[in-house]
Scaffold this active site. Structure first.
Site, short mmCIF file in Angstrom:
data_model
loop_
_atom_site.label_atom_id
_atom_site.label_comp_id
_atom_site.label_asym_id
_atom_site.label_seq_id
_atom_site.Cartn_x
_atom_site.Cartn_y
_atom_site.Cartn_z
N TYR A 84 0.84 -1.21 0.00
CA TYR A 84 0.00 0.00 0.00
C TYR A 84 0.87 1.24 0.00
O TYR A 84 0.59 2.21 -0.71
CB TYR A 84 -0.92 0.01 1.23
CG TYR A 84 -1.90 1.15 1.19
CD1 TYR A 84 -3.14 0.99 0.57
CD2 TYR A 84 -1.58 2.40 1.71
CE1 TYR A 84 -4.03 2.04 0.47
CE2 TYR A 84 -2.46 3.47 1.61
CZ TYR A 84 -3.69 3.28 1.00
OH TYR A 84 -4.57 4.33 0.90
N PHE A 136 -8.43 21.02 -24.46
CA PHE A 136 -8.74 19.60 -24.53
C PHE A 136 -9.93 19.35 -23.62
O PHE A 136 -10.07 20.00 -22.57
CB PHE A 136 -7.55 18.69 -24.18
CG PHE A 136 -7.94 17.25 -24.36
CD1 PHE A 136 -8.13 16.74 -25.63
CD2 PHE A 136 -8.21 16.44 -23.28
CE1 PHE A 136 -8.57 15.44 -25.82
CE2 PHE A 136 -8.66 15.13 -23.46
CZ PHE A 136 -8.83 14.63 -24.73
N THR A 137 -10.78 18.40 -23.99
CA THR A 137 -12.06 18.20 -23.32
C THR A 137 -11.94 18.05 -21.81
O THR A 137 -12.52 18.84 -21.05
CB THR A 137 -12.75 16.95 -23.91
OG1 THR A 137 -11.84 15.84 -23.83
CG2 THR A 137 -13.13 17.17 -25.37
N ASP A 227 0.82 19.91 -20.74
CA ASP A 227 0.13 18.64 -20.90
C ASP A 227 1.10 17.76 -21.71
O ASP A 227 1.21 17.91 -22.93
CB ASP A 227 -1.20 18.84 -21.63
CG ASP A 227 -1.97 17.53 -21.77
OD1 ASP A 227 -1.32 16.46 -21.77
OD2 ASP A 227 -3.20 17.59 -21.91
N LYS A 270 -0.91 7.25 -23.35
CA LYS A 270 -0.56 7.54 -24.75
C LYS A 270 0.93 7.28 -24.96
O LYS A 270 1.33 6.14 -25.10
CB LYS A 270 -0.92 8.99 -25.09
CG LYS A 270 -2.41 9.23 -25.32
CD LYS A 270 -3.21 9.34 -24.07
CE LYS A 270 -4.58 9.94 -24.28
NZ LYS A 270 -5.36 9.96 -23.04
N ARG A 394 -14.60 14.64 -33.31
CA ARG A 394 -13.91 15.74 -32.64
C ARG A 394 -14.40 17.03 -33.31
O ARG A 394 -13.74 17.62 -34.13
CB ARG A 394 -12.38 15.62 -32.77
CG ARG A 394 -11.79 14.44 -32.03
CD ARG A 394 -11.51 14.65 -30.55
NE ARG A 394 -12.63 14.46 -29.66
CZ ARG A 394 -12.48 14.10 -28.37
NH1 ARG A 394 -11.30 13.82 -27.86
NH2 ARG A 394 -13.52 14.01 -27.59
N PHE A 461 -19.89 14.16 -25.42
CA PHE A 461 -19.54 13.28 -26.54
C PHE A 461 -19.42 11.82 -26.12
O PHE A 461 -19.63 10.92 -26.91
CB PHE A 461 -18.24 13.75 -27.19
CG PHE A 461 -17.08 13.86 -26.23
CD1 PHE A 461 -16.90 15.00 -25.47
CD2 PHE A 461 -16.20 12.81 -26.07
CE1 PHE A 461 -15.86 15.10 -24.57
CE2 PHE A 461 -15.14 12.90 -25.16
CZ PHE A 461 -14.98 14.05 -24.41
N1 F0G Z 1 -4.72 15.54 -22.25
C1 F0G Z 1 -4.76 15.13 -23.53
C2 F0G Z 1 -4.07 15.93 -24.58
C3 F0G Z 1 -5.48 13.97 -23.85
O1 F0G Z 1 -5.51 13.57 -25.12
C4 F0G Z 1 -6.13 13.25 -22.83
C5 F0G Z 1 -6.92 12.07 -23.14
C6 F0G Z 1 -6.06 13.72 -21.51
C7 F0G Z 1 -5.33 14.87 -21.27
C8 F0G Z 1 -6.77 13.03 -20.38
O2 F0G Z 1 -6.11 11.88 -20.05
O3 F0G Z 1 -7.74 10.08 -20.65
O4 F0G Z 1 -5.75 9.62 -19.21
O5 F0G Z 1 -7.65 10.93 -18.33
N2 F0G Z 1 -7.25 11.76 -24.31
C9 F0G Z 1 -7.94 10.58 -24.73
C10 F0G Z 1 -8.10 10.64 -26.22
C11 F0G Z 1 -9.20 10.30 -24.02
O6 F0G Z 1 -8.75 9.73 -26.76
O7 F0G Z 1 -7.58 11.55 -26.86
P1 F0G Z 1 -6.87 10.56 -19.54
#
Ligand code: F0G
Length: 469
Positions: A84, A136-137, A227, A270, A394, A461
């Site tokens: 842990y 970014f979303t 990021d 990624k 997108r 989305f």
């Molecule tokens: N920043 C970027 C540029 C991303 O592309 C993503 C996730 C995140 C932050 C958030 O990270 O998913 O690990 O919580 N992108 C995915 C995509 C969902 O399909 O582009 P996460």
């Protein structure tokens, strides 16, 4: 600058590149009939996020958590220290982030948005303004939930899918300066910079630009956070396109870039070649202290942050593999192979071809479908119907509603992302994909748009449902 953008073929004479690995284990794919796909997409409300993966043939929804791990990473999974507190794997991960990204303090999180949550809570106060090179979303929603407002200061070229600018991820320094003059530096805790800007089509930011951003921000006492999700891929573009970097390694370029920033959040799903994981890293001891305190509320103890020990081990190894030049050349080379086929056939895609995906330009694909009838959502559904290939919208659906006015945001870019998982598909899969896009393109005039019949409040989305008009 634009003659720096060369195809792989031009750059290396007539010698082809190939993946620097061979395949040791395979996973069978499911094939479906058009009838089965028709049923599946209707049940999914014409939203590719709601399909079951068993109904998908080639899955290009995302490059997130979909990579193939190496034999070394799988071996590392067996070394999981599932304590842990104080897992040995955490210290391996911490050392890898310090060595390859160069930040002092590391907080592990379950994935990228966990880290976005922490940094937003630590840095943003009600009424603050966060400037960035396109939203970014998940990043923006955490900034908004913490009381901030996101303002896009990316260069105009990023919003033009036909512009061949080699660094469409760059910040427009005049826009940033004007924003500082307008709202005041004290309302701007940090500028939010992303490597290979996802929503712009996987477009890189240059080293010269981050140096200028840092100089301007620090003059005003504003921090710069990165990021770093696809920053290793961004480093490859700097090596390829920016003067003075051709002889530096991806590894060196990545570390130099990070040195101009005060910290970073990471979706390790990624670049880092793992199925789950993330981190927040900063240089300021005070910020670290606050984030390390919050992580135990929202993620898990500060030496695992929601990951198992084995996940942290695989991640530490993945970081090392992600900065290998050969790996990035093959990774980005494969994306480019798909994009160049579509270019040859005159299919509208975002130019130049980005790092992690090929983005179909739905506005030019379906000029007869107005944006509020969701052309990109329609295109993603049509591609699935044709061939079982899954992409992602997108565009207007991803952009969501303006929290002030409640209206749709109408982004200039209305795209379908064909995202290539790392080390997963072969060149033959890219051929099949290109041919499927061509088949859908040939049918474009007969295609009609969609209407939204269910809309969730946040990140709509992911779960919105549609019906045919
Ligand atoms: N920043 C970027 C540029 C991303 O592309 C993503 C996730 C995140 C932050 C958030 O990270 O998913 O690990 O919580 N992108 C995915 C995509 C969902 O399909 O582009 P996460």
């Amino acid at each position: 600058m634009s003659d720096h953008i060369k195809t792989m073929g031009q750059q290396f004479g007539r010698r082809s590149w190939a993946e620097p690995w061979k395949i040791k284990m395979v996973e069978p794919l499911t094939m479906t009939t058009r009838e089965q796909r028709q049923r599946a997409i209707e049940e999914a409300g014409y939203n590719t996020f709601l399909l079951r993966s068993q109904d998908v043939y080639i899955d290009l929804l995302t490059d997130s958590g979909t990579s193939a791990m190496s034999d070394r990473q799988w071996a590392g999974m067996m070394l999981g220290d599932e304590a842990y507190a104080g897992s040995a794997n955490f210290y391996r991960l911490e050392a890898a982030v310090q060595e390859y990204y160069g930040y002092r303090y590391v907080v592990p999180t379950h994935q990228g948005r966990g880290a976005e949550h922490l940094i937003s809570k630590v840095e943003i106060k009600q009424g603050d303004v966060i400037a960035g090179n396109m939203y970014f979303t998940t990043t923006r929603v955490h900034q908004e939930l913490a009381g901030g407002r996101f303002v896009d200061v990316i260069i105009d070229e990023a919003h033009d899918p036909t512009s061949l600018h080699p660094f469409k991820g760059n910040v427009d320094l005049d826009k940033l300066q004007r924003l500082i003059d307008e709202v005041g530096a004290d309302k701007m805790p940090y500028v939010s910079i992303a490597g290979t800007v996802n929503m712009a089509g996987g477009q890189p930011i240059s080293m010269a630009n981050i140096r200028d951003v840092q100089a301007l921000c620090h003059k005003h006492g504003i921090k710069v956070y990165l990021d770093a999700t696809r920053m290793a891929e961004n480093a490859f573009f700097i090596q390829e396109r920016e003067e003075g970097y051709a002889h530096k390694s991806v590894r060196e370029i990545l570390k130099e870039f990070c040195s101009y920033t005060d910290g970073a959040w990471m979706s390790a799903k990624k670049d880092s070649l793992v199925n789950i994981g993330g981190w927040l890293a900063v240089n300021d001891a005070n910020v670290f202290d606050k984030a390390r305190n919050l992580v135990v509320i929202y993620e898990g103890l500060h030496t695992y942050g929601g990951m198992a020990g084995r996940d942290m081990e695989a991640l530490a190894i993945g970081i090392e593999e992600s900065v290998q030049d050969d790996h990035q050349r093959a990774r980005i080379g494969q994306v480019r192979y798909l994009g160049e086929l579509l270019n040859e056939w005159g299919i509208p895609i975002v130019q130049p071809i980005g790092g992690h995906a090929v983005f179909l330009d739905a506005k030019r694909f379906y000029p007869h479908i107005p944006q509020n009838e969701f052309p990109a959502q329609t295109l993603a559904a049509e591609l699935y119907l044709d061939s079982g290939i899954r992409g992602m919208e997108r565009g207007i659906v991803s952009a969501g509603r303006d929290p002030q006015t409640g209206d749709h945001r109408y982004p200039a870019l209305e795209l379908v992302r064909l995202t290539i998982p790392r080390r997963v598909y072969t060149q033959a899969h890219m051929d099949v994909t290109a041919e499927a896009v061509k088949a859908v393109y040939d049918q474009r005039e007969a295609t009609r748009g969609l209407q939204m019949v269910y809309e969730p409040e946040y990140l709509r989305f992911f779960q919105a449902r549609f019906a045919r008009l």
